[in-house]
Design a protein around this motif. Structure first.
Motif, short mmCIF file in Angstrom:
data_model
loop_
_atom_site.label_atom_id
_atom_site.label_comp_id
_atom_site.label_asym_id
_atom_site.label_seq_id
_atom_site.Cartn_x
_atom_site.Cartn_y
_atom_site.Cartn_z
N PRO A 1 0.82 -1.22 0.00
CA PRO A 1 0.00 0.00 0.00
C PRO A 1 0.85 1.26 0.00
N ARG A 2 0.41 2.23 -0.76
CA ARG A 2 0.98 3.59 -0.78
C ARG A 2 2.36 3.66 -1.42
N TRP A 3 2.74 2.70 -2.26
CA TRP A 3 4.00 2.86 -2.98
C TRP A 3 3.78 3.81 -4.16
N ASP A 4 4.85 4.47 -4.57
CA ASP A 4 4.74 5.45 -5.64
C ASP A 4 5.92 5.33 -6.59
N PHE A 5 5.68 5.67 -7.85
CA PHE A 5 6.78 5.74 -8.81
C PHE A 5 7.75 6.86 -8.41
N GLN A 6 9.01 6.64 -8.71
CA GLN A 6 10.04 7.63 -8.37
C GLN A 6 10.50 8.43 -9.58
N THR A 7 10.31 7.90 -10.79
CA THR A 7 10.75 8.60 -11.99
C THR A 7 9.60 9.39 -12.61
N ASP B 1 12.74 10.26 11.13
CA ASP B 1 13.74 9.74 10.21
C ASP B 1 13.12 9.66 8.82
N LEU B 2 13.46 10.61 7.97
CA LEU B 2 12.86 10.67 6.64
C LEU B 2 13.25 9.46 5.80
N LEU B 3 14.50 9.01 5.90
CA LEU B 3 14.97 7.88 5.10
C LEU B 3 14.18 6.62 5.43
N ALA B 4 13.94 6.40 6.72
CA ALA B 4 13.17 5.22 7.12
C ALA B 4 11.75 5.27 6.57
N LEU B 5 11.16 6.46 6.56
CA LEU B 5 9.80 6.61 6.03
C LEU B 5 9.75 6.30 4.54
N GLU B 6 10.75 6.78 3.80
CA GLU B 6 10.77 6.58 2.36
C GLU B 6 10.93 5.11 2.00
N GLN B 7 11.62 4.34 2.85
CA GLN B 7 11.90 2.94 2.56
C GLN B 7 10.93 1.99 3.25
N SER B 8 9.88 2.50 3.84
CA SER B 8 8.92 1.67 4.56
C SER B 8 7.98 1.00 3.57
N LYS B 9 8.33 -0.21 3.15
CA LYS B 9 7.52 -0.97 2.19
C LYS B 9 7.15 -2.30 2.82
#
Length: 705
Positions: A446-452, A490-498
């Motif tokens: 849930p809530r994954w997004d394209f990065q490009t 921790d922004l990095l942890a949030l971005e990688q939370s999959k």
């Protein structure tokens, strides 16, 4: 281990190459010699003699349409269909894709009996492996959807996996899914069988005939020009696969078909010492990024690498697809994964590393449907390496679309009109497919997004919201905030939370929802589609009354939430319409409905009328003020009573809010909470940014007071 095998492979590069099982060069008896004159007219012209084009021709002829011409620039089934790995899998993430694959399975199973052409259909079943608990959850979700629509499937133990396929190394697995009715097939032979059946039903098929462009008059297909003459027609179907993008742009009115090719690799081996049985299950190891199937007693194995190689960005590729250059260094990660999963293959002799182009789309879903710009121009392309699985079902749905005006299933997730012009840049497509191809194996949490391909469309408030810690999601190319990162997180942890488990951003969203429920909140909803429909007489009201289900003849200032219906009473669009004056209406629709909604309205508007339809999405910044304190905040900012007695529900009027004037305020929201929508007119982007931020700042001051 890998390097010993690689050295053996390199010694074989000068040896006999792989030959496709289907005799593509011989064509099919239905294909006419290229010297035969083309007919002067037809009801339908189909471009492409691969599995998509032949499937559309087959199904149209089954539905009673006979005046059909199929044109192929090379030989039938000599494009990507020829190099298809031949795996027919129904395990898909979208229900509509599962239904298409299930229909394809049933169609291919009976096709040999119908046509007398051997298709190589063997029901092997498939085993999907899970190396992590998250992957197992993903398989369980797919399994439940398969069971709901009647496709046999089950989650199985590792002991059962060993019984089904004893060569698999299972030391790192936590579970698996078994789909017993999946199959393997010769894709080129399936295309030839479909072409043969279509020909017997009256379809005329011509190979070695190239379409130069499609002729259009007043927004309607009128014919095609080929290298052998013109054919007048009412319908054109672009099933050109690798060439669909260029063919779309070559029309008199260019059609945007966003897809791009990448190299796709798989290897073929000699038979094992004890050859694999023909019904050996296909193995899909998404965590290892590979698939494995039996091939003549040996192995066919490929996958979707993390660093794909896009090709043909500069333009049209070769007439017929040939095996591209081998690249063993690039294939090494997939080969290593294969050897980890099946160690006994270490000494097995490899016949060929096949490298063929596959087309991918910006969102991993195929493209079908009618062009929003040209009536009668249909598209079926961009299969994301699943053309064989989707071919039968996709051809059926597109044929229904053409014959009946709509397919028998809801295919909006695959509709060409889900894309806009912004998704057709070759640079965007090249970058996006480099992300899409690896995502075919990644977890769809849930809530994954394209990065490009991001920041194509932004609100005037984007920079300021971003500075406040906004994390962004993308919809129809538009950046929309999904939550705000508080200081100290921790922004990095949030971005990688999959994960399918509780994500790191859960508490952040929880607190934002609590604020909306208990206090007041502002949401930037500028991405929503906005149209204005006006006329000099009563034409605007008349056309809207015809197209929408609810009565729109309401007093000026009132808002009606309604649906746009088709001829069968089905829903085409969900929207809210405000009556601005006796002859002017303001229409609000979901973000991703912009192209579809515009095309539907234009299709049904009289050609010669005083109606004016204008897309004003970019003329307004939209802010949603919601929560129980919304009335208090807006009353303080506007110095006007905003209670239900003075400002009833579903009402619209223009007023001043804070320092910003000319604000179109509506007593409705798109969230279900009480509140207001504020539409701020844009005179220019800089001024709108100032106005919007002044309003935003005024709301924040009110919240802190």
């Amino acid at each position: 281990m890998f390097y010993r095998l690689l050295s053996v492979v390199r010694r074989q590069r000068t040896g006999r190459g792989w030959q496709n099982r289907s005799s593509v060069s011989s064509g099919v008896s239905a294909a006419k010699a290229h010297s035969v004159a083309l007919p002067a007219e037809a009801q339908v012209v189909i471009c492409g003699g691969g599995i998509m084009g032949t499937s559309v021709a087959y199904h149209l002829s089954k539905m009673g349409w006979k005046d059909i011409v199929l044109l192929e620039q090379g030989r039938l089934a000599a494009g990507s269909t020829r190099f298809c790995a031949g795996i027919l899998s129904t395990a898909r993430h979208l229900t509509i894709e599962q239904k298409m694959a299930d229909y394809s399975n049933k169609l291919y199973h009976q096709l040999e009996q119908e046509t007398g052409i051997q298709t190589g259909y063997i029901r092997t079943g498939s085993i999907f492996l899970a190396q992590t608990q998250d992957r197992l959850i993903s398989l369980k979700r797919i399994n439940s959807r398969l069971n709901v629509i009647g496709i046999p499937s089950e989650i199985i133990s590792l002991k059962r996996v060993a019984e089904l396929h004893p060569l698999l190394n299972m030391h790192d697995l936590v579970g698996a899914m078994h789909v017993p009715e999946d199959a393997v097939v010769s894709s080129a032979d399936v295309a030839l069988a479909l072409a043969s059946a279509a020909s017997q039903n009256g379809v005329q098929i011509y190979d070695r005939t190239s379409i130069l462009h499609v002729m259009v008059k007043k927004g309607q297909v009128t014919g095609v020009e080929t290298d052998k003459g013109q054919i007048e027609c009412q319908y054109f179907v672009n099933c050109a696969g690798q060439w669909a993008y260029e063919l779309g742009l070559s029309n008199e009115e260019p059609i945007s078909i966003p897809l791009h090719a990448c190299e796709h690799f798989y290897l073929l081996t000699r038979p094992l010492e004890t050859p694999l049985q023909s019904n050996t299950p296909t193995v899909v190891d998404p965590d290892g990024r590979i698939y494995i199937r039996n091939w003549q007693g040996g192995i066919l194995s490929g996958g979707f690498e993390k660093t794909p190689k896009p090709i043909f960005t500069e333009g049209k590729n070769q007439l017929e697809i040939q095996n591209l250059q081998e690249d063993w260094d690039h294939f090494e990660p997939l080969l290593s994964s294969l050897l980890r999963r099946m160690p006994e293959l270490e000494t097995l002799e490899i016949v060929k590393l096949v490298n063929c182009p596959e087309t991918f789309t910006p969102d991993m879903r195929c493209i079908m449907g009618e062009s929003p710009l040209v009536q009668g121009y249909f598209v079926l392309a961009g299969m994301n390496s699943a053309g064989l699985s989707f071919g039968g079902g996709a051809g059926k749905y597109l044929a229904e679309w053409m014959v009946h005006g709509y397919p028998s299933e809801n295919v909006w997730e695959l509709d060409l009109k889900r894309f806009g012009a912004l998704q057709s840049s070759r640079t965007f497509l090249r970058h996006r497919v480099m992300e899409v191809m690896p995502l075919l194996c990644d977890l769809k949490v849930p809530r994954w997004d394209f990065q490009t391909g991001r920041q194509l469309r932004t609100s005037p408030l984007y920079d300021r919201l971003d500075a406040q810690g906004a994390r962004w999601m993308e919809k129809h190319g538009f950046e929309r905030p999904k939550y705000f990162v508080p200081p100290g997180k921790d922004l990095l942890a949030l971005e990688q939370s999959k994960t399918f488990y509780k994500p790191d951003w859960f508490e952040i969203v929880e607190s934002e929802v609590k604020c909306c429920k208990e206090a007041v909140c502002v949401i930037d909803m500028s991405s929503f589609t906005k149209f204005e429909i006006t006329s000099t007489g009563d034409q605007a009201l008349e056309i809207l009354q015809y197209l929408f289900s609810n009565d729109l003849d309401v007093p000026v200032g009132h808002i009606v939430h309604t649906g746009m219906l088709n001829e069968g009473g089905g829903y085409e669009n969900d929207c809210s319409i405000a009556r601005l004056s006796k002859r002017s209406f303001f229409m609000i629709s979901p973000t991703d409905q912009q192209v579809h909604c515009w095309a539907w309205l234009k299709k049904h508007m009289p050609e010669d009328s005083n109606l004016l339809l204008e897309d004003v999405t970019w003329k307004y910044t939209a802010l949603n003020l919601i929560g129980p304190r919304a009335v208090d905040v807006l009353s303080e900012l506007s110095y006007a009573p905003m209670t239900p007695d003075h400002f009833p529900s579903l009402f619209c009027k223009e007023m001043s809010v804070g320092y910003a004037n000319g604000i179109r305020v509506m007593s409705m929201t798109h969230t279900g909470e009480p509140g207001f929508m504020l539409y701020i007119p844009i005179e220019n982007q800089e001024m709108n940014s100032v106005r919007g931020w002044m309003l935003w700042a005024a709301v924040r001051r009110a919240l802190l007071s």
